[in-house]
Design an enzyme around this catalytic site. Structure first.
Site, PDB file in Angstrom:
ATOM      1  CG  ASP A  37      -2.067   0.970   1.116  1.00  0.00           C
ATOM      2  OD1 ASP A  37      -3.223   0.506   1.018  1.00  0.00           O
ATOM      3  OD2 ASP A  37      -1.812   2.194   1.118  1.00  0.00           O
ATOM      4  CB  ILE A  38       0.766   4.323  -2.081  1.00  0.00           C
ATOM      5  CG1 ILE A  38       1.848   5.218  -2.629  1.00  0.00           C
ATOM      6  CG2 ILE A  38      -0.485   5.098  -1.725  1.00  0.00           C
ATOM      7  CD1 ILE A  38       1.534   5.810  -3.989  1.00  0.00           C
ATOM      8  CD  GLU A 103      -9.328   6.124   0.411  1.00  0.00           C
ATOM      9  OE1 GLU A 103      -8.242   5.942  -0.186  1.00  0.00           O
ATOM     10  OE2 GLU A 103      -9.411   6.529   1.584  1.00  0.00           O
ATOM     11  CB  VAL A 104      -9.038   1.914  -5.177  1.00  0.00           C
ATOM     12  CG1 VAL A 104      -8.654   1.459  -6.573  1.00  0.00           C
ATOM     13  CG2 VAL A 104      -8.043   2.945  -4.646  1.00  0.00           C
ATOM     14  CG  HIS A 108      -8.579  -2.841  -2.621  1.00  0.00           C
ATOM     15  ND1 HIS A 108      -9.520  -2.194  -3.389  1.00  0.00           N
ATOM     16  CD2 HIS A 108      -8.463  -2.119  -1.481  1.00  0.00           C
ATOM     17  CE1 HIS A 108      -9.947  -1.118  -2.738  1.00  0.00           C
ATOM     18  NE2 HIS A 108      -9.331  -1.062  -1.566  1.00  0.00           N
ATOM     19  CG  HIS A 110      -6.853  -3.039   2.932  1.00  0.00           C
ATOM     20  ND1 HIS A 110      -6.126  -1.864   2.818  1.00  0.00           N
ATOM     21  CD2 HIS A 110      -8.045  -2.796   2.330  1.00  0.00           C
ATOM     22  CE1 HIS A 110      -6.861  -0.957   2.192  1.00  0.00           C
ATOM     23  NE2 HIS A 110      -8.035  -1.493   1.888  1.00  0.00           N
TER      24      HIS A 110
HETATM   25  P1  5GP Z   1      -9.823   1.424   0.222  1.00  0.00           P
HETATM   26  O1  5GP Z   1     -10.181   2.594   1.071  1.00  0.00           O
HETATM   27  O2  5GP Z   1     -10.401   1.532  -1.166  1.00  0.00           O
HETATM   28  O3  5GP Z   1     -10.131   0.113   0.896  1.00  0.00           O
HETATM   29  O4  5GP Z   1      -8.251   1.423   0.118  1.00  0.00           O
HETATM   30  C1  5GP Z   1      -7.530   1.905  -0.971  1.00  0.00           C
HETATM   31  C2  5GP Z   1      -6.079   1.768  -0.604  1.00  0.00           C
HETATM   32  O5  5GP Z   1      -5.321   1.956  -1.775  1.00  0.00           O
HETATM   33  C3  5GP Z   1      -5.596   2.797   0.427  1.00  0.00           C
HETATM   34  O6  5GP Z   1      -5.037   2.109   1.549  1.00  0.00           O
HETATM   35  C4  5GP Z   1      -4.545   3.603  -0.343  1.00  0.00           C
HETATM   36  O7  5GP Z   1      -3.443   3.986   0.450  1.00  0.00           O
HETATM   37  C5  5GP Z   1      -4.148   2.655  -1.457  1.00  0.00           C
HETATM   38  N1  5GP Z   1      -3.711   3.308  -2.691  1.00  0.00           N
HETATM   39  C6  5GP Z   1      -4.336   4.322  -3.334  1.00  0.00           C
HETATM   40  N2  5GP Z   1      -3.663   4.652  -4.445  1.00  0.00           N
HETATM   41  C7  5GP Z   1      -2.592   3.815  -4.503  1.00  0.00           C
HETATM   42  C8  5GP Z   1      -1.523   3.683  -5.441  1.00  0.00           C
HETATM   43  O8  5GP Z   1      -1.412   4.380  -6.436  1.00  0.00           O
HETATM   44  N3  5GP Z   1      -0.611   2.716  -5.182  1.00  0.00           N
HETATM   45  C9  5GP Z   1      -0.686   1.904  -4.071  1.00  0.00           C
HETATM   46  N4  5GP Z   1       0.265   0.989  -3.914  1.00  0.00           N
HETATM   47  N5  5GP Z   1      -1.693   2.017  -3.187  1.00  0.00           N
HETATM   48  C10 5GP Z   1      -2.628   2.968  -3.392  1.00  0.00           C
END
Ligand code: 5GP
Length: 126
Positions: A37-38, A103-104, A108, A110
């Protein structure tokens, strides 16, 4: 409010899968990719994604093959092992849709560990 289940091919993880933007790869097989994760929330914070175009778990549940579903869970277990997590314990989670603050919009999982992770569910914002 319902959220859009139409897959956006320009989401950031789709772009990572196409190699358009880099990732710090942890594991890859025919069906899955795992990368750091970034913005890690713990010393280990890996995202495991299917290579297929699925918005979230509901979409995956509805459309993925049994092989893809098995591969994702196997990849999660492989990542945990690669990161030496089984000995100390770890957390897997998947945010799905609005209430979970996804968010994405590409499914995914985690995989988080290497510190005390505290309680399971946070308080609402605001
Ligand atoms: P969500 O809130 O959708 O469950 O988590 C999205 C995750 O994707 C977040 O933890 C965020 O830090 C990670 N993320 C967002 N953009 C990128 C990226 O460009 N590269 C990587 N490696 N992680 C990302």
């Amino acid at each position: 409010m319902a959220y859009d289940m139409t897959y956006d091919p320009n989401n950031i993880f789709a772009r990572i899968l196409r190699g358009e933007i880099p990732c710090d790869k942890v594991y890859e097989d025919e069906n899955c990719l795992a990368f750091n994760d970034i913005a890690p929330k713990a010393p280990v914070h890996v995202l495991v994604i299917p290579k297929g175009a699925y918005v979230n778990l509901d979409d995956f549940h509805a459309k993925a093959s049994d092989a893809e579903i098995a591969a994702l869970i196997r990849a999660v277990g492989t990542v945990a092992k690669l990161k030496d997590l089984p000995a100390t314990g770890y957390r897997i989670l998947s945010n799905n849709g609005e209430d979970a603050h996804q968010e994405v919009p590409h499914l995914h999982i985690h995989v988080i560990g290497k510190r005390d992770l505290g309680g399971m569910v946070g308080k609402p914002k605001g």
